[in-house]
Design an enzyme around this catalytic site. Structure first.
Site, PDB file in Angstrom:
ATOM      1  N   HIS A 197      -7.290  -1.651  12.797  1.00 56.51           N
ATOM      2  CA  HIS A 197      -7.164  -0.203  12.794  1.00 56.51           C
ATOM      3  C   HIS A 197      -8.272   0.521  13.832  1.00 56.51           C
ATOM      4  O   HIS A 197      -9.330  -0.396  14.075  1.00 56.51           O
ATOM      5  CB  HIS A 197      -7.792   0.525  11.458  1.00 56.51           C
ATOM      6  CG  HIS A 197      -6.615   0.410  10.361  1.00 56.51           C
ATOM      7  ND1 HIS A 197      -6.972   0.280   9.047  1.00 56.51           N
ATOM      8  CD2 HIS A 197      -5.345   0.733  10.431  1.00 56.51           C
ATOM      9  CE1 HIS A 197      -5.668   0.646   8.375  1.00 56.51           C
ATOM     10  NE2 HIS A 197      -4.689   0.577   9.275  1.00 56.51           N
ATOM     11  N   ARG A 232       0.840  -1.330   0.041  1.00 56.62           N
ATOM     12  CA  ARG A 232      -0.077  -0.122   0.013  1.00 56.62           C
ATOM     13  C   ARG A 232       0.820   1.210  -0.006  1.00 56.62           C
ATOM     14  O   ARG A 232       0.252   2.374  -0.121  1.00 56.62           O
ATOM     15  CB  ARG A 232      -0.853   0.028   1.197  1.00 56.62           C
ATOM     16  CG  ARG A 232      -1.738  -1.150   1.304  1.00 56.62           C
ATOM     17  CD  ARG A 232      -2.886  -0.982   2.207  1.00 56.62           C
ATOM     18  NE  ARG A 232      -3.930   0.159   1.645  1.00 56.62           N
ATOM     19  CZ  ARG A 232      -5.117   0.951   2.578  1.00 56.62           C
ATOM     20  NH1 ARG A 232      -5.387   0.256   3.724  1.00 56.62           N
ATOM     21  NH2 ARG A 232      -5.523   1.872   2.150  1.00 56.62           N
ATOM     22  N   CYS A 284     -13.722   3.045   6.149  1.00 53.41           N
ATOM     23  CA  CYS A 284     -12.477   2.813   5.611  1.00 53.41           C
ATOM     24  C   CYS A 284     -12.534   3.443   4.003  1.00 53.41           C
ATOM     25  O   CYS A 284     -11.500   3.974   3.437  1.00 53.41           O
ATOM     26  CB  CYS A 284     -12.116   1.239   5.460  1.00 53.41           C
ATOM     27  SG  CYS A 284     -11.590   0.300   6.798  1.00 53.41           S
ATOM     28  N   ARG A 296      -0.841  -1.343  13.189  1.00 54.89           N
ATOM     29  CA  ARG A 296      -0.358  -0.772  11.911  1.00 54.89           C
ATOM     30  C   ARG A 296       0.461   0.614  12.298  1.00 54.89           C
ATOM     31  O   ARG A 296       1.568   0.706  12.259  1.00 54.89           O
ATOM     32  CB  ARG A 296      -1.566  -0.283  11.121  1.00 54.89           C
ATOM     33  CG  ARG A 296      -2.370  -1.446  10.530  1.00 54.89           C
ATOM     34  CD  ARG A 296      -1.486  -2.191   9.474  1.00 54.89           C
ATOM     35  NE  ARG A 296      -2.422  -3.273   8.921  1.00 54.89           N
ATOM     36  CZ  ARG A 296      -3.020  -3.211   7.853  1.00 54.89           C
ATOM     37  NH1 ARG A 296      -3.105  -1.939   7.310  1.00 54.89           N
ATOM     38  NH2 ARG A 296      -3.778  -4.124   7.399  1.00 54.89           N
TER      39      ARG A 296
END
Length: 288
Positions: free
Chosen positions: A187, A109, A281, A158
């Protein structure tokens, strides 16, 4: 009995008067290249087929839902080879016209960060490029009316803890660090959501015991989700202070929100859930 009904009615009226929708500005990225080719969270399974056309239809419906509620939606152009760009919330975090950029943990990503940075710089935003690993609004939530303006920040899977201090310096707002301990909630935005400018909903089991205590002290009126709705990505939602756009599978959470004066707006995002995300998201809030 009649008196009891009147009291309940007055309480409901009072609650509803407190819920006010505020026009928001959002950034989304269409899933034109969306697929699940790798697994970087517990929800991703490359062996599970994705229906690209259905993913686009569900995303379109989400965008139309937000614009139908009176909000403005900017669209970021998707790029080939970046299937997770649809999860636009992860590219940056904004407060008062400043964008704090993302630095992704996984190399798959990493290139998304440049696309988001270009979006903000082209529009004249002050933009702070990060030195620390963080995944944007995926791990940050802003509540302007809570304790004078507060950023909640997740870490554990993360975003790294030093990024919280970096965000505080970049954005000039106090940051409260919250430790995520369940990898299914990798997350912050999978386990906690801002319901309005001063209150949140969250799933306690996603956080360490100490972080649960912090949340209980900061938000005594928070809406709590159970594990079923949390695992259905019910907390991965977008709210304007009254209308709460959330995954249609989170039925009990919708009921709890309705009971305290919010208006649940369910949407179906089954295809995009295959990548480990839902409503929030896909939606970054722009705070000029």
């Amino acid at each position: 009995m009649a008196v009891t009904k009147v009291v309940r009615y007055l309480r409901l009226v009072t609650v509803n008067q407190q819920r006010v929708a505020r026009k928001r500005t959002y950034l989304m990225c269409p899933p034109e290249h969306f697929t699940v080719e790798y697994a970087i969270n517990p929800w991703m399974d490359p062996q599970t087929p994705v229906d690209p056309e259905l993913a686009v239809k569900q995303w379109d419906r989400l965008r139309e839902t937000l614009t139908g509620l009176g909000h403005e939606v900017f669209v970021l152009d998707p790029e080939p080879g970046l299937p997770d760009m649809v999860y636009a919330a992860n590219g940056a975090f904004t407060v008062d016209g400043t964008g704090y950029g993302a630095r992704f943990k996984h190399e798959q990503r990493a290139a998304e960060a440049a696309a988001h940075q270009a979006f903000y710089r082209e529009r004249g935003w002050r933009f702070v490029a990060p030195l620390r690993t963080n995944e944007g609004e995926g791990d940050f939530a802003y509540l302007p009316a809570a304790h004078g303006g507060l950023i909640l920040a997740g870490y554990g899977f993360r975003t790294e803890l030093p990024a919280h201090a970096e965000a505080q310096e970049a954005l000039g707002r106090p940051v409260v660090s919250l430790n995520l301990v369940d990898p299914r909630f990798y997350h912050l935005d999978t386990a906690l959501a801002a319901l309005d400018d001063g209150n949140v909903g969250y799933f306690p089991g996603a956080f360490s015991a100490a972080s649960q205590q912090v949340l209980a002290q900061l938000f005594p009126d928070a809406v709590l989700a159970d594990d079923t709705d949390a695992l259905a990505f019910g907390l991965n939602l977008v709210s304007d202070g009254l209308n709460v756009v959330l995954n249609s599978e989170a039925t009990r959470l919708a009921g709890r929100l309705r009971a305290v004066g919010y208006q649940p707006v369910p949407v179906e995002l089954a295809e995009l859930k295959k990548g480990g995300g839902s409503v929030k998201c896909c939606v970054a809030e722009l705070r000029p």
